[in-house]
Design a protein around this motif. Structure first.
Motif, PDB file in Angstrom:
ATOM      1  N   THR A 130     -11.017  -2.989  -7.211  1.00 42.18           N
ATOM      2  CA  THR A 130     -10.558  -3.204  -5.844  1.00 42.18           C
ATOM      3  C   THR A 130     -11.259  -2.243  -4.895  1.00 42.18           C
ATOM      4  O   THR A 130     -11.386  -1.049  -5.176  1.00 42.18           O
TER       5      THR A 130
ATOM      6  N   ILE B  75      -8.587  -5.442   1.728  1.00 35.54           N
ATOM      7  CA  ILE B  75      -8.499  -5.187   0.287  1.00 35.54           C
ATOM      8  C   ILE B  75      -9.259  -6.292  -0.432  1.00 35.54           C
ATOM      9  O   ILE B  75      -8.850  -7.453  -0.404  1.00 35.54           O
TER      10      ILE B  75
ATOM     11  N   PHE C 297     -11.290  -0.849  -0.844  1.00 39.47           N
ATOM     12  CA  PHE C 297     -10.472  -0.717   0.356  1.00 39.47           C
ATOM     13  C   PHE C 297     -11.356  -0.344   1.543  1.00 39.47           C
ATOM     14  O   PHE C 297     -12.272   0.454   1.410  1.00 39.47           O
ATOM     15  N   ARG C 298     -11.020  -0.931   2.681  1.00 39.75           N
ATOM     16  CA  ARG C 298     -11.659  -0.542   3.950  1.00 39.75           C
ATOM     17  C   ARG C 298     -10.585  -0.486   5.025  1.00 39.75           C
ATOM     18  O   ARG C 298      -9.666  -1.308   5.028  1.00 39.75           O
TER      19      ARG C 298
ATOM     20  N   ALA D 268      -5.998  -2.724   7.016  1.00 43.36           N
ATOM     21  CA  ALA D 268      -6.595  -2.472   5.705  1.00 43.36           C
ATOM     22  C   ALA D 268      -7.127  -3.780   5.141  1.00 43.36           C
ATOM     23  O   ALA D 268      -6.416  -4.782   5.109  1.00 43.36           O
TER      24      ALA D 268
ATOM     25  N   LEU E 277       0.815  -1.216   0.000  1.00 48.04           N
ATOM     26  CA  LEU E 277       0.000   0.000   0.000  1.00 48.04           C
ATOM     27  C   LEU E 277       0.847   1.263   0.000  1.00 48.04           C
ATOM     28  O   LEU E 277       0.404   2.329   0.431  1.00 48.04           O
TER      29      LEU E 277
END
Length: 288
Positions: free
Chosen positions: A200, A189, A202-203, A187, A154
């Motif tokens: 993709t 993914i 992301f959280r 994170a 990342l």
């Protein structure tokens, strides 16, 4: 837009359509056209539609001149203005998604929802290399540098394209991966198939259990030549997570190939058969 508003007409040029291509003011959809079209509008009206052609070759530095023509006009003009515009929408946007330095990263799990996920980790922030977990007996990591490259998963992530997250609502991800840092950030993914693309999502969450304990070495005994990387404090990490979630919560992204290749790695690619160690004088121990 300011450059367009401040453009100064140097002189009028041709009004003959057969000469438009020579200075690049033929319409953008013409064969072999190099021009581009600028449409500027207010909330109520169209302000201008301008075809921007070639840059005058002898323009002075700092005072560029371009051949232009309004769509509804037959007369081409030479104007002085900075019209170095790019038709690629990415050049008009901040394409950065997230930027997490490798020094912060404790562990990365690729394919968390797979039978044989890739799990790499390190124990201390100042370690240079990551270790691959769950290597079966008789095998070893194929490449220490590839294993450690996951720490930069990342780092400086930008998108090639972006879509609304509604496009994948209710869909199950093809793969789920996870990155965790020494200062508590996690994170998640997720990658989804969408039409001909892989997108993709992301959280980001905070987990205090991930936070590395403070350095307890007595004063003066710390390694001054190799200090441990500074980690963010809890409030700044949580603030960072809130900002990241605000940025990504409504979107899914098409990532550059080099990031997608990392997320597509399989465990079997990460290992190789361990070379057996043989002694050069084994035969000397054989009884006659």
């Amino acid at each position: 837009l300011l450059e367009l508003a401040q453009a100064r007409v140097v002189e009028s040029k041709t009004n003959k359509p057969e000469h438009y291509a020579k200075i690049g003011v033929n319409t953008p959809d013409s064969p072999d056209s190099t021009s581009f079209l600028i449409n500027a509008s207010s909330a109520q009206d169209k302000l201008i539609s301008l075809i921007v052609g070639k840059k005058r070759s002898n323009s002075q530095p700092g005072t560029p001149q371009y051949f232009v023509r309004e769509v509804d006009s037959s007369t081409a003009l030479l104007v002085q203005a900075g019209l170095e515009l790019n038709a690629d929408p990415r050049q008009w946007m901040d394409t950065e998604i997230v930027d997490i330095a490798a020094e912060r990263v404790r562990s990365v799990t690729i394919g968390k929802n797979k039978t044989k996920p890739i799990v790499v980790s390190k124990q201390q922030p100042d370690e240079n290399f990551y270790s691959l977990a769950n290597i079966p007996e008789g095998f070893t990591a194929a490449s220490r540098s590839v294993v450690s490259s996951f720490g930069a998963l990342l780092l400086g992530v930008r998108f090639d394209n972006v879509l609304t997250a509604k496009k994948i609502e209710g869909e199950n991800p093809r793969t789920t991966s996870m990155l965790e840092t020494f200062d508590g950030l996690r994170a998640t993914i997720e990658q989804f198939d969408y039409e001909d693309s892989l997108v993709t999502r992301f959280r980001f969450t905070y987990d205090p259990e991930l936070v590395a304990p403070a350095d307890t070495e007595p004063e003066g005994q710390a390694d001054s030549e190799n200090p441990s990387p500074e980690l963010d404090t809890e409030p700044s990490v949580q603030s960072n997570i809130e900002e990241l979630n605000r940025r990504v919560q409504r979107w899914v992204y098409v990532l550059p190939d080099y990031k997608s290749r990392l997320l597509a790695k399989t465990f079997d690619e990460m290992i190789k058969v361990e070379e057996s160690e043989t002694s050069g004088d084994d035969d000397q121990d054989t009884p006659e």
